[in-house]
Design an enzyme around this catalytic site. Structure first.
Site, PDB file in Angstrom:
ATOM      1  CB  CYS A  74     -12.683 -14.207  12.174  1.00 55.64           C
ATOM      2  SG  CYS A  74     -13.358 -15.402  13.234  1.00 55.64           S
ATOM      3  CG  LEU A  75     -12.336  -9.206  14.491  1.00 59.91           C
ATOM      4  CD1 LEU A  75     -11.698  -7.975  15.400  1.00 59.91           C
ATOM      5  CD2 LEU A  75     -12.007  -8.852  13.245  1.00 59.91           C
TER       6      LEU A  75
ATOM      7  CD  GLN B  23      20.686  17.752  -5.065  1.00 65.34           C
ATOM      8  OE1 GLN B  23      20.540  18.542  -3.822  1.00 65.34           O
ATOM      9  NE2 GLN B  23      21.206  18.141  -5.343  1.00 65.34           N
TER      10      GLN B  23
ATOM     11  CD  GLU C 214     -10.446  -6.753   9.865  1.00 69.12           C
ATOM     12  OE1 GLU C 214     -10.194  -7.558  10.810  1.00 69.12           O
ATOM     13  OE2 GLU C 214     -10.796  -7.557   9.165  1.00 69.12           O
TER      14      GLU C 214
END
Ligand code: TGC
Ligand code: FAD
Length: 395
Positions: free
Chosen positions: A249-250, A290, A374
């Site tokens: 699922c992850l 810059q 996750e």
């Protein structure tokens, strides 16, 4: 060699013309999610973040109507979209807020995917159509106070008692926990790690919200308490028999983050570009200096690189070529890049970079959760390292 017409002019918000790599259908879907975010998320999200609240009860059905909940799954009211289309939706949602993408990821890629991939036909019929419509919310309980990166060390246990299962333990840092109608809870059993479908209101099951977060504030994060929760045998996900169940699922949710992180980065880059053009210092816009141009160029480069990487992984997934190790490389690269872009953008905005009047610090703080959940950046580096060397370095 023939002389062709001049290439189209540079578009600062799509420097490499990546839009052309999308199909008409993908662009249409992307545009409708972008419009939803502009209309329904951006006007309120700064206040939600400040208050530490999110109107899940209104948002979930609206996301259901948009068609993004479990959109990459087939059947049971799900849209059956391609992986790339799902990724693009995550990108647009996270350009709004990582918390909103989290709501969608946890619903579609973790809770719904777990039921869709590993559940019984009865589980699927009972939950998936309502979850796709946003009428029922789901959460995914894997992490525990003493087991995050190493979920195999979990202490939550499920034991047999006659035909029933009895769950005891605690889950921590669970997105959507207290607003969920159903929790997918992973527990150790004598037969290995198994998943259970736990409806809200089951005796012994309660939740407690985690407060004082300085990240992902427009998202509900809770603790799940399982005090001898008795469940019928049918509550177990029959097809998931080891840690492979939750880890599969992850992969789905991490894939969404590969795209989602680009959304947060893009929002910060665009905020910095607009601000630099307007902000005067020493008699000229700071965009004409810059140092600021170098920052903007680096941010544009990182956003474009991350978008191309996400798109490449999306195409690989649609062709059945994507391995978990590829997803790890994508999450590692794109969340790191997004964090750098957001931190740089925050400085371009000077003092305004620290207020919720602009999206930058909200995204920057959110990404501190995204880089951790996750699978942390370290975990994904070790997955990639293991694939490169053939040596597993976790233990
Ligand atoms: P290991 O011995 O390597 O593997 C155990 C079993 O799992 C299989 N496997 C996978 N299967 C599918 N996808 C993957 N990515 C897989 N990785 C491993 C493996 O083949 C084996 O299968 P089998 O059939 O032999 O049993 O496991 P390990 O204990 O050494 O752990 C490996 C490690 C560290 C990579 C893994 O545990 C891990 O990924 N840890 C990080 C945990 C994590 O990411 N937790 C996230 C919780 S959910 C969340 O954060 C939601 S946030 C909200 C939001 O998304 O918005
Ligand atoms: P730990 O695992 O304790 O790691 C601490 C540090 O040690 C990290 O830097 C890590 O990279 C490092 N480390 C660990 N192992 C190693 C190693 N072998 N080698 C080198 N370094 C190592 N979980 C869910 O189950 N469901 C959810 O819905 C959910 N939502 C979340 C929402 C939020 C906002 C957050 C912040 C977290 C959420 N989580 C959820 C939990 C998340 O998945 C975990 O926080 C994450 O997996 C890391 O676990 P941990 O916090 O316990 O850190």
């Amino acid at each position: 060699m023939t002389v062709s017409a001049a290439p189209p002019a540079i578009r600062p918000k799509d420097f490499l013309g990546i839009d052309q790599l999308l199909s008409d259908e993908e662009r249409d879907m992307r545009d409708s999610v972008r419009a939803f975010v502009a209309g329904e998320i951006l006007p309120g999200v700064g206040d939600w973040f400040e208050a530490g609240e999110v109107p899940v009860a209104e948002l979930a059905p609206a996301l259901g109507r948009l068609g993004v909940l479990g959109m990459h799954l087939t059947g049971y009211g799900c849209a059956g979209a391609s992986a790339t289309a799902y990724g693009l939706a995550c990108l647009e949602l996270e350009a709004g807020d990582s918390g909103v993408r989290s709501l969608v990821s946890v619903q579609g890629s973790l809770a719904m995917y777990a039921i869709w991939r590993w559940g019984s036909e009865e589980h699927k019929q009972q939950w998936l159509p309502r979850m796709a419509a946003g009428e029922a919310i789901g959460c995914f309980g894997l992490t525990e106070p003493d087991a995050g990166s190493d979920p195999g060390a979990m202490r939550t246990r499920a034991r047999r008692d006659g035909e029933d299962w009895v769950l005891h333990g605690q889950k921590m840092w669970i997105t959507n926990g207290s607003v969920s109608d159903v929790a997918v809870v992973w527990a150790a059993t004598d037969e290995g790690i198994r998943g259970f479908v736990v409806p809200r209101g089951t005796p012994g099951f309660s939740t407690q919200d985690i407060h004082k977060k300085l990240s992902l504030r427009a998202s509900v994060t809770s603790e799940l308490l399982l005090d001898d929760v008795r469940l019928p045998a049918s509550a177990m996900l029959p097809e998931a028999t080891s840690l492979r169940g939750p880890l599969s699922c992850l992969n789905e949710a991490r894939f969404g983050i590969v795209f989602g992180a680009v959304g947060a980065a893009r929002a910060c880059f665009e905020a910095a570009l607009a601000y630099a053009g307007d902000r005067m210092a020493f008699g000229k816009p700071i965009a004409g200096t810059q140092l600021q141009q170098a920052k903007l160029a680096k941010m544009a480069l990182q956003v474009n690189q991350a978008t191309l990487l996400a798109l490449h992984l999306g195409r690989m997934k649609d062709q059945g070529l994507l391995r978990p190790e590829h997803v790890s490389m994508g999450k590692l690269a794109n969340v790191d890049a997004a964090l750098e872009v957001c931190r740089e953008a925050r400085q371009v905005l000077g003092a305004n970079g620290i207020t919720l009047e602009y999206p930058v610090i909200r995204h920057m703080n959110n990404l501190e959760s995204v880089v951790t959940y996750e699978g942390t950046a370290d975990v994904h580096a070790l997955v990639v390292g293991g694939a490169l060397t053939g040596i597993q370095a976790f233990r």
